[in-house]
Motif scaffolding. Structure first.
Motif, short mmCIF file in Angstrom:
data_model
loop_
_atom_site.label_atom_id
_atom_site.label_comp_id
_atom_site.label_asym_id
_atom_site.label_seq_id
_atom_site.Cartn_x
_atom_site.Cartn_y
_atom_site.Cartn_z
N MET A 1 0.27 -1.23 0.41
CA MET A 1 -0.03 -0.04 -0.20
C MET A 1 1.33 1.60 -0.30
SD MET A 1 -3.08 -1.02 -0.28
CE MET A 1 -4.14 0.66 0.33
N VAL A 2 1.26 0.95 0.63
CA VAL A 2 2.63 2.45 0.04
C VAL A 2 4.53 2.28 0.50
CG1 VAL A 2 3.45 4.16 2.74
CG2 VAL A 2 1.86 3.62 2.27
N THR A 45 -8.28 4.64 -1.85
CA THR A 45 -7.14 4.71 -1.21
C THR A 45 -6.12 4.42 -2.11
OG1 THR A 45 -8.44 5.32 0.05
CG2 THR A 45 -6.53 4.67 0.74
N ASN A 46 -6.85 2.96 -2.37
CA ASN A 46 -6.23 2.01 -2.61
C ASN A 46 -5.25 2.30 -3.85
OD1 ASN A 46 -8.04 1.94 -3.80
ND2 ASN A 46 -8.38 -0.60 -3.87
N CYS A 49 -2.77 5.29 -4.14
CA CYS A 49 -1.35 4.42 -3.36
C CYS A 49 -0.25 3.74 -4.66
CB CYS A 49 -1.46 3.13 -2.68
SG CYS A 49 -1.91 4.55 -0.85
N TRP A 63 1.02 12.26 -2.04
CA TRP A 63 1.10 12.24 -0.41
C TRP A 63 0.18 13.62 0.06
CZ3 TRP A 63 -0.61 8.44 2.59
CH2 TRP A 63 0.35 6.87 1.84
N LEU A 87 -1.25 2.26 6.64
CA LEU A 87 -1.38 3.78 5.77
C LEU A 87 -1.14 4.82 7.39
CD1 LEU A 87 -4.83 3.31 3.67
CD2 LEU A 87 -2.11 4.30 3.38
#
Length: 405
Positions: A1-2, A45-46, A49, A63, A87
């Protein structure tokens, strides 16, 4: 994810580096930063990322704190507990252990969410205002209690379909720290507990005592709720504007008497398929809740023309009414509606066996703002439907008459 920032050069021997001229010709790169951020704001959100992996510029833009007021995760297979942990850790870089900008978390339908994920939210997101976890049936009361205790600004909570949730309350530790009076002031205003079928009157009593600021409450298919639970609710939650007890089969006319105590504050009421409600209960609502705008009484077979008469004469500002599958309502009831509720915009008469084209014509001749009419499975003629269409030009008619187009 990050991920860490992508490298400035691509080192794989099979990938040909784009020339500077080719990079300058890419249309997306010509957009200014504020336009890119606006585009990113529409992504879940996904996906956001994933955009952060494209290049260094996109990483910095993805970000931007303005994009992280909301976390929205979708998908039944996603490891949502781990995603939330990673996250929140990334968002806490500038303010250790605290996500001050995060206000909304939506993980509805993420069935792998467990109490561990909610604990992460509770511990890291003190400014949380909205939480939606509908369909996440693995979460329990304890995790929900932690969220409402550690997120004092939480106003919107959706736990519909979370069958293990039977109550909303502060943790014991939080209650001890607060005074008895202050300990009851959970700031939740919107609560959806649809399909929380284990919820009982005792749990509703606790919810009412702690969530006194409720304005929107949905208890659809909470089949164990009775009139006694509604009595508790009306003692503490006097500001409710919208209430749904659809398919709560134990709710009767006595429950309507309790709901009527909301008086002019009540604007939306759904009692669909509550078979124990009759004209008596409708009369309580009509007498005291004069500013009612929406009523769904579909399947309440005990309602007759007399109940519709009480409603029409007292709730003249009614805009939406569903009395489908009420076989005792006839053209007489429709005439009362037409002569009193001129602002009616939506009317459902599905499967009303006693309705005829004459009643529809009276409604159409008086309610010019009608926008939706449902007469499926009703014995009405094509001429009557055409009359409605001629007088209510913006009206969408749902019907089962194959001769009408």
């Amino acid at each position: 994810m990050v991920h860490s920032p992508p490298p400035t050069r691509l080192t794989h021997p099979l990938i040909r580096l784009a020339s500077r001229q080719q990079k300058e010709q890419a249309n997306i790169d010509r957009l200014p930063d504020h336009s890119m951020i606006q585009i990113f704001s529409f992504l879940p959100t996904n996906q956001l990322c994933r955009c952060a992996r494209v290049c260094r510029r996109w990483y910095n833009l993805a970000w931007d704190p303005r994009l992280w007021r909301t976390i929205r995760l979708t998908g039944e297979t996603i490891n949502v507990d781990r995603a939330l942990k990673v996250l929140t850790r990334r968002l806490c870089q500038d303010t250790p252990n605290v996500c001050l900008m995060l206000e909304t978390v939506i993980v509805s339908g993420c069935r792998r969410l467990t109490d561990r994920g909610l604990y992460t939210i509770a511990q890291c997101c003190p400014e949380l205002r909205r939480l939606e976890v509908s369909g996440c049936y693995n979460i329990s009361n304890e995790a929900v209690f932690d969220v409402v205790s550690l997120c004092p600004n939480l106003e919107h909570l959706d736990v519909s379909g979370c069958s293990k949730v039977t109550c909303i309350s502060l943790t014991r530790e939080a209650s001890i720290k607060l005074s008895p009076l202050h300990g009851k002031q959970i700031s939740i205003r919107y609560l959806d507990m649809t399909d929380c079928f284990v919820l009982e009157d005792e749990g509703l009593h606790t919810i009412a005592a702690h969530c006194t600021q409720l304005t929107h409450l949905y208890l659809r298919r909470c089949v164990r709720i009775t009139d006694e639970g509604l009595r508790y609710l009306m003692i503490y939650c006097t500001s409710i504007k919208e209430l749904s007890v659809s398919d709560c089969r134990f709710v009767s006319d006595f429950g309507m008497r309790e709901i009527a105590k909301l008086e002019s504050r009540l604007r939306y009421l759904s009692i669909a398929h509550c078979g124990r409600i009759t004209d008596v209960g409708i009369r309580y609502i009509a007498k005291y809740c004069s500013k009612l705008r929406y009523l769904n009484a579909r399947g309440c077979e005990g309602i007759t023309d007399h109940g519709v008469e009480y409603l029409a004469k007292n709730c003249t500002k009614l805009k939406s009414l569903d009395i489908g599958k009420c076989p005792l309502v006839s053209d007489t009831g429709l005439e009362f509606l037409a002569l009193n509720c001129f602002n009616l915009k939506r009317l459902s008469l599905k499967s009303c066996e006693s309705i005829t084209g004459q009643g529809l014509q009276i409604v159409a001749a008086n309610c010019f703002d009608l926008q939706m009419l449902n007469v499926q499975d009703c014995e009405v003629s094509v001429d009557a439907l055409r009359f409605v269409k001629r007088h209510c030009k913006r009206c969408i008619i749902e019907h089962t008459n194959p001769a009408f187009f």
